[in-house]
Design a protein around this motif. Structure first.
Motif, short mmCIF file in Angstrom:
data_model
loop_
_atom_site.label_atom_id
_atom_site.label_comp_id
_atom_site.label_asym_id
_atom_site.label_seq_id
_atom_site.Cartn_x
_atom_site.Cartn_y
_atom_site.Cartn_z
N GLU A 71 1.11 4.16 -2.92
CA GLU A 71 0.87 5.57 -2.59
C GLU A 71 2.08 6.43 -2.92
O GLU A 71 1.94 7.57 -3.36
CB GLU A 71 0.51 5.71 -1.11
CG GLU A 71 -0.88 5.19 -0.78
CD GLU A 71 -1.21 5.24 0.70
OE1 GLU A 71 -0.28 5.38 1.54
OE2 GLU A 71 -2.40 5.11 1.04
N THR A 72 3.29 5.90 -2.71
CA THR A 72 4.51 6.64 -3.03
C THR A 72 4.64 6.87 -4.53
O THR A 72 4.97 7.97 -4.97
CB THR A 72 5.75 5.88 -2.51
OG1 THR A 72 5.62 5.69 -1.11
CG2 THR A 72 7.03 6.62 -2.81
N ARG A 106 0.84 -1.21 0.00
CA ARG A 106 0.00 0.00 0.00
C ARG A 106 0.87 1.25 0.00
O ARG A 106 0.64 2.19 -0.78
CB ARG A 106 -0.92 -0.03 1.23
CG ARG A 106 -1.82 1.15 1.34
CD ARG A 106 -2.61 1.10 2.65
NE ARG A 106 -3.64 2.10 2.62
CZ ARG A 106 -4.93 1.86 2.78
NH1 ARG A 106 -5.33 0.63 3.00
NH2 ARG A 106 -5.80 2.84 2.74
N ASN A 107 1.88 1.28 0.87
CA ASN A 107 2.79 2.44 0.92
C ASN A 107 3.54 2.62 -0.39
O ASN A 107 3.77 3.74 -0.84
CB ASN A 107 3.77 2.29 2.09
CG ASN A 107 3.08 2.41 3.44
OD1 ASN A 107 2.01 2.99 3.55
ND2 ASN A 107 3.70 1.84 4.46
N GLU A 133 -10.30 2.86 3.17
CA GLU A 133 -9.44 2.28 4.20
C GLU A 133 -8.95 0.90 3.81
O GLU A 133 -7.81 0.54 4.05
CB GLU A 133 -10.22 2.21 5.54
CG GLU A 133 -9.39 1.75 6.71
CD GLU A 133 -8.25 2.69 7.04
OE1 GLU A 133 -7.20 2.19 7.48
OE2 GLU A 133 -8.40 3.91 6.86
N GLU A 178 -0.75 9.75 -4.34
CA GLU A 178 -2.04 10.06 -3.71
C GLU A 178 -2.42 8.91 -2.78
O GLU A 178 -2.04 7.78 -3.03
CB GLU A 178 -3.13 10.32 -4.74
CG GLU A 178 -3.45 9.16 -5.64
CD GLU A 178 -4.47 9.51 -6.71
OE1 GLU A 178 -5.56 8.90 -6.70
OE2 GLU A 178 -4.17 10.36 -7.55
N PRO A 179 -3.16 9.21 -1.72
CA PRO A 179 -3.55 8.15 -0.79
C PRO A 179 -4.63 7.25 -1.37
O PRO A 179 -5.30 7.60 -2.34
CB PRO A 179 -4.06 8.91 0.43
CG PRO A 179 -4.54 10.21 -0.12
CD PRO A 179 -3.64 10.52 -1.29
N PHE A 180 -4.80 6.09 -0.76
CA PHE A 180 -5.86 5.17 -1.17
C PHE A 180 -7.21 5.83 -0.90
O PHE A 180 -7.40 6.48 0.12
CB PHE A 180 -5.76 3.87 -0.38
CG PHE A 180 -4.85 2.84 -1.00
CD1 PHE A 180 -5.20 1.50 -0.98
CD2 PHE A 180 -3.66 3.19 -1.61
CE1 PHE A 180 -4.38 0.55 -1.53
CE2 PHE A 180 -2.84 2.25 -2.16
CZ PHE A 180 -3.19 0.91 -2.13
N SER A 231 -10.03 -0.35 -2.22
CA SER A 231 -9.38 0.75 -2.94
C SER A 231 -8.92 0.33 -4.33
O SER A 231 -8.87 1.15 -5.25
CB SER A 231 -8.19 1.26 -2.15
OG SER A 231 -8.61 1.78 -0.92
#
Length: 195
Positions: A34-35, A30-31, A44, A39-41, A49
């Protein structure tokens, strides 16, 4: 969507798949996404997502610029098509098919561990393909080919490899003894017969 409960072998397989799931690997995947995407998921949950495939298509467009036309829709067919395009992009970057997941594994959350493993594999193969991305897990090894000269090959042919001959069974240099086996001790009247 409610699926029927699993019974028998299906239940055992589902339990085995669930036991292989590692939350720590999911967090790292997940990280990583996002990197790369920046943008974030949107939700949750990891599966929620990625289910529509939009975030995966954005990821693929960063790794291979202009590769996928992103279609945002609530129609299941379109969402599964986005996931399928992502998987095709993974293969284009060099991910082997056995490292990837089936579309239903993500869309119906049938095998979330395989989805996470595919993200890890994508990170390694994208880095090997030249994308400037961080790597999850160990770096892929490079092929190392050795070219021997003809004289080195000839020298190797003249050496006997004794490991190819197998076990000699404890034979003695003078040869094996023939005759009956003595269990209770040596019979002094019996002389061993040698060929």
């Amino acid at each position: 969507m409610n699926r029927p409960r699993n019974f028998g072998m299906d239940r055992a397989i589902a339990a085995k798949i669930a036991a292989k799931y590692d939350v720590g690997r999911e967090i790292e995947a997940r990280n990583w996404i996002e990197t790369i995407v920046g943008e974030p998921f949107p939700f949750e949950g990891f599966q929620a997502s990625l289910k529509d495939g939009v975030l995966l298509c954005k990821l693929m467009n960063i790794l291979i610029p202009g590769y996928v036309k992103i279609k945002s829709s609530n129609i299941p067919f379109v969402q599964m098509e986005n996931i399928s395009k992502f998987l095709q992009g993974c293969e284009k970057l060099g991910c082997p098919k056995h490292d990837l997941f089936q579309t239903v594994d993500l869309y119906e959350n049938k095998n979330p561990g395989q989805v996470v493993d595919a993200i890890w594999s994508l990170s390694r193969h994208a880095a090997k393909a030249g994308c400037s991305t961080p790597i999850l897990g160990p770096k892929l090894s490079d092929r190392h080919e050795v070219a021997f000269s003809e004289e080195v090959l000839q020298a190797g042919r003249s050496v006997y490899n004794t490991f190819q001959y197998g076990y000699t069974g404890g034979a003695k240099p003078s040869g094996p003894l023939y005759g009956r086996r003595e269990i209770g001790g040596v019979d002094p009247t019996r002389i061993p017969v040698r060929p």
